[in-house]
Design a protein around this motif. Structure first.
Motif: not given
Length: 244
Positions: A64-72
């Motif tokens: 879920t974190q990988r999908e929701i957070h938009a990060l470099d």
């Protein structure tokens, strides 16, 4: 005495919460309250006597974190180094993808109360009970929001017996798994804000997290001044993220 059945216990919690109720449940950094509806989160907010600036944190596992957070990539690598490689709990605040199916299902007012300037907070890797609840949330596309099971300002609770009566009375189900893993810190989870890698709260495992980011990424986090000088652990409140 039969062994505990995490899957069944968490399923009961999930059914209560997804039906609009409130649960008190254990994770590695203390006991928390969880809800999914605007009404449930308002009841948690009022019972805890939270300040109006406080944001709700969404529950999520690594997927879920990988999908929701938009990060470099570097920011994502730091989060995964802490939570997956070194198996430490972490609260991560980061820009979010508002078009994600979980966030799309959230009532507009609840979403506003849970985000700030396009960011959302998420607790990560807080133990097997937490991870199982997050899996159910992800698979059912049922957003869940959590907060510590305590009156605001009173500190985290690591045993059900230590939770204030009014907090327990607000819950429709209480899952008691005894003393929690990181009780010796007497603090909630450490929170970092990304991509800045800025400390928002010094909490459980802070010295271990600091060591990881220093050795692996060359980032020096502030020294912990100690609980006598910083009892709440907060360096910068999440309310600062609301500023334009």
């Amino acid at each position: 005495m039969p062994r505990i059945d995490i899957a069944s216990d968490v399923r009961r919690v999930f059914e209560v919460v997804s039906g609009g109720g409130i649960a008190i449940w254990p994770n590695d950094v203390g006991y928390g309250m969880v809800g999914s509806s605007k009404a449930a989160m308002q009841k948690i907010f009022d019972t805890k006597k939270r300040g109006s600036h406080k944001r709700n944190a969404i529950l999520g596992d690594a997927i879920t974190q990988r999908e929701i957070h938009a990060l470099d990539k570097r920011s994502q690598d730091i989060i995964e180094s802490i939570t997956l490689d070194y198996n430490l709990p972490l609260g991560a605040i980061a820009p979010c993808r508002l078009d994600h199916p979980l966030l799309q299902k959230i009532d507009d007012e609840l979403l506003e109360a849970s985000t700030a300037n396009g960011t959302i907070a998420m607790l990560l890797n807080a133990g097997p009970i937490y991870n199982e609840l997050c899996r159910l949330s992800r698979e059912a596309v049922q957003p869940l929001f959590g907060s510590s099971a305590n009156v605001s300002g009173s500190g985290p609770k690591f045993r059900v017996d230590d939770i204030e009566p009014e907090i327990k009375a607000a819950a429709d189900i209480i899952l008691n798994y005894g003393l929690r893993k990181y009780h010796h810190y007497q603090r909630s989870a450490t929170i970092l804000r990304f991509p800045e890698v800025e400390v928002v709260r010094i909490g459980s495992c802070y010295e271990l997290i600091s060591d990881v980011v220093r050795r692996e990424y060359g980032i020096e986090l502030p020294a912990d001044p100690g609980r006598d000088k910083l009892p709440s652990g907060h360096l910068k409140e999440f309310e600062l993220l609301r500023a334009p």
